[in-house]
Motif scaffolding. Sequence first.
Motif, short mmCIF file in Angstrom:
data_model
loop_
_atom_site.label_atom_id
_atom_site.label_comp_id
_atom_site.label_asym_id
_atom_site.label_seq_id
_atom_site.Cartn_x
_atom_site.Cartn_y
_atom_site.Cartn_z
N PHE A 1 1.27 10.53 -15.36
CA PHE A 1 1.87 10.64 -14.03
C PHE A 1 2.94 9.56 -13.84
N THR A 2 4.05 9.96 -13.25
CA THR A 2 5.11 9.03 -12.91
C THR A 2 4.83 8.43 -11.53
N VAL A 3 4.90 7.10 -11.44
CA VAL A 3 4.69 6.38 -10.18
C VAL A 3 6.03 5.79 -9.75
N ASN A 4 6.38 6.00 -8.49
CA ASN A 4 7.64 5.45 -7.97
C ASN A 4 7.45 5.16 -6.48
N ARG A 5 6.96 3.95 -6.19
CA ARG A 5 6.67 3.57 -4.81
C ARG A 5 7.53 2.36 -4.42
N SER A 6 7.86 2.29 -3.13
CA SER A 6 8.61 1.14 -2.63
C SER A 6 8.22 0.89 -1.18
N TRP A 7 8.22 -0.37 -0.77
CA TRP A 7 7.87 -0.76 0.60
C TRP A 7 8.49 -2.12 0.89
N SER A 8 8.46 -2.50 2.15
CA SER A 8 9.07 -3.78 2.54
C SER A 8 8.29 -4.40 3.70
N ASP B 1 -9.27 -1.92 7.73
CA ASP B 1 -7.95 -1.71 8.32
C ASP B 1 -7.47 -0.32 7.93
N PRO B 2 -6.38 0.13 8.53
CA PRO B 2 -5.77 1.37 8.01
C PRO B 2 -5.42 1.18 6.54
N GLY B 3 -5.20 2.28 5.85
CA GLY B 3 -4.85 2.18 4.44
C GLY B 3 -3.65 1.27 4.23
N PHE B 4 -3.64 0.58 3.10
CA PHE B 4 -2.55 -0.37 2.84
C PHE B 4 -2.24 -0.42 1.35
N GLU B 5 -1.08 -0.97 1.03
CA GLU B 5 -0.73 -1.37 -0.32
C GLU B 5 -0.07 -2.73 -0.23
N ILE B 6 -0.28 -3.56 -1.25
CA ILE B 6 0.22 -4.93 -1.17
C ILE B 6 0.51 -5.49 -2.55
N ASN C 1 0.33 -12.49 -4.98
CA ASN C 1 0.71 -13.56 -5.92
C ASN C 1 2.11 -13.35 -6.47
N THR C 2 2.96 -12.81 -5.62
CA THR C 2 4.33 -12.52 -6.04
C THR C 2 5.37 -13.41 -5.35
N SER C 3 4.92 -14.28 -4.48
CA SER C 3 5.79 -15.27 -3.81
C SER C 3 7.08 -14.66 -3.25
N PRO C 4 7.02 -13.94 -2.14
CA PRO C 4 5.88 -13.82 -1.23
C PRO C 4 5.04 -12.57 -1.53
N ASN C 5 3.88 -12.48 -0.84
CA ASN C 5 3.14 -11.23 -0.83
C ASN C 5 3.87 -10.24 0.07
N VAL C 6 3.83 -8.97 -0.30
CA VAL C 6 4.51 -7.95 0.49
C VAL C 6 3.53 -6.80 0.73
N ALA C 7 3.24 -6.51 2.01
CA ALA C 7 2.25 -5.49 2.36
C ALA C 7 2.86 -4.41 3.23
N ALA C 8 2.24 -3.23 3.20
CA ALA C 8 2.68 -2.12 4.05
C ALA C 8 1.49 -1.19 4.28
N SER C 9 1.53 -0.46 5.39
CA SER C 9 0.49 0.52 5.68
C SER C 9 0.70 1.77 4.83
N VAL C 10 -0.43 2.42 4.48
CA VAL C 10 -0.39 3.66 3.71
C VAL C 10 -1.32 4.66 4.38
N ALA C 11 -0.83 5.86 4.60
CA ALA C 11 -1.66 6.93 5.16
C ALA C 11 -2.44 7.59 4.02
N LEU C 12 -3.75 7.40 4.04
CA LEU C 12 -4.61 8.01 3.01
C LEU C 12 -5.17 9.33 3.54
N SER C 13 -5.15 10.43 2.72
CA SER C 13 -4.86 10.38 1.30
C SER C 13 -3.35 10.32 1.04
N VAL C 14 -3.02 9.82 -0.18
CA VAL C 14 -1.62 9.63 -0.53
C VAL C 14 -1.39 10.14 -1.95
#
Length: 214
Positions: free
Chosen positions: A32-39, A143-148, A151-164
């Motif tokens: 499977f190809t994965v291509n995700r982005s968030w800010s 919490d609502p679904g999330f992705e983060i 340890n990447t200086s900074p951490n970057v998190a976003a909400s995710v609607a599950l299922s995804v």
Amino acid sequence: MIKNRLIPTLALAGATSLAAMLTPVAATAVTFTVNRSWSESGNNASLVGTVDVPVGSYTIQNGTPNPFTNVNLTLTVNSNPFTLNTANTSNISGTGQFLVNATSSTLTFNTANADGSNPADLAFLNSSTGFGGPFYVIGTDGDPGFEIAINTSPNVAASVALSVTFGTVQQVQQVPEPASLFGLGVLSTLGAASTLKRKLKPSQSIEKETTKVG
């Protein structure tokens, strides 16, 4: 005489039946190809690459083995790339369940029965650095679904609607199961038939000689 000819024939028929029963069944492995982005707060993150999962539905809970047979992902935060090559399920515990559904077209993630004390968080990390290095998490723990990205200086998190839908199919392969038992079984049966033929030849000669004497 008919009986003598029939026995080897039945033995060979048995070999044919055995071959039919033991013919290897192909398993479907999907890349499977994965291509995700968030800010978050002006920081940008992405996760791209591939993961391999056999077709099927999987429930991961309390140390259940994960179905990922290969992980080749790059986590990037503000143009800084980090290689992730393994999945980790240690943050899926208690009643928390992480659900993976792999079809011949999509890879879907979902969770069930998760809360603050029973997380359902799937991680992708680098096997060399573990949780001490940069890694990615997707799931929920109350919490609502999330992705983060962590340890990447900074951490970057976003909400995710599950299922995804986490990935889309890149390649489907039919992987045959090991055929060693198939080969051994057929050879064994054919060998028995050959031995039986050799044993029958002397008895046929004796039968002919008896006929001449009479």
